[in-house]
Design an enzyme around this catalytic site. Sequence first.
Site, PDB file in Angstrom:
ATOM      1  CG  HIS A 192      87.034 -26.923   5.202  1.00 43.99           C
ATOM      2  ND1 HIS A 192      86.102 -26.119   5.807  1.00 43.99           N
ATOM      3  CD2 HIS A 192      86.625 -27.062   3.922  1.00 43.99           C
ATOM      4  CE1 HIS A 192      85.172 -25.774   4.919  1.00 43.99           C
ATOM      5  NE2 HIS A 192      85.464 -26.342   3.781  1.00 43.99           N
ATOM      6  CB  CYS A 195     106.051 -32.993   2.499  1.00 36.62           C
ATOM      7  SG  CYS A 195     107.533 -32.412   1.635  1.00 36.62           S
TER       8      CYS A 195
END
Length: 239
Positions: free
Chosen positions: A119, A127
């Site tokens: 996860h 970005c």
Amino acid sequence: MSPDRTEAALRLRRARHVVAFTGAGISAESGVPTFRGPQGLWKNYRPEDLANPIAFERDPELVWEWYRWRQSIVQGCEPNAGHRALVDLAGKVARTSLITQNIDGLHERAGSSPVVELHGNIWKTRCTKEGTVRPFQGELRCQCGAWLRPHIVWFGEALDRATLEDAFQAARTCDVLLAVGTSALVAPANMLPLLARSAGGTVIEVNLEPTPLTAQADFFLKGPAGEVLPELVRRAFPS
Ligand code: BV8
């Protein structure tokens, strides 16, 4: 030691490949709040409020505020005996795969390597425009001007395909899968123990309380990971 624990230790001793599959419970004794307990993180917020792409789209500052708060908690936490027991185990078994749902980075700080982070990691950013992943350095904007987001898999987002396939393959080929400190509620991560079991592997669950996985596990070792894991490894490898 109960017969269950002795037998579980024996399976671990005989294993050539062990998968350690961990959840928030292994970090609880380090002081990192779990998700679904009385001190649960979600207690203050609902997942749909924050850990999802729409929430970030709507209010990136609020989502970042929550993650910065969680970073501040994790920053003050140290790996515990449960994390360290998995490092010890890796030195005693021919092959181990450490697969975690946690984003706190404590397995790596304990010395485990490599660590498969299903996860993501709270100390990494991505970005939103270029997709570049880099360590978090305090900025919330990329040089290109776009928002940086936590490099974390949110609800409703797909896990990295290759990472997940590697994790599934490890589960299918292991002799023992240790499921430590997970409520086994979150998919697709919660498939790992079931894949191990259907491929003939032994599933050993370590948790404070039963979970939806318990009925499928070969062994349920009730207790805190920071106590159960070191005892299990000592018993499996007494020398
Ligand atoms: C996806 C990062 C598809 C964020 C996390 C309905 C039914 C089934 C599934 C779904 C459904 N609706 C939606 C879904 C899918 C959803 C899901 O599974 N939801 C659940 C809640 C029902 N899954 C997803 O959305 C995943 N993506 O499916 O994508 C897709 C495919 C293609 C294209 C697009 C989409 C993404 C899931 C990842 C979400 N992100 N984390 C963040 O952290 O901010 S999940 C979050 O839960 C954490 O990662 C956490 O690790 C994870 C699992 O929780 P646990 O680790 O198990 O922690 P928890 O608190 O629940 O339990 C702790 C346990 O420890 C307890 O059992 C406790 O007893 C025990 N414990 C406590 N102390 C100790 C201890 N044990 C031992 N010792 C102790 N001391």
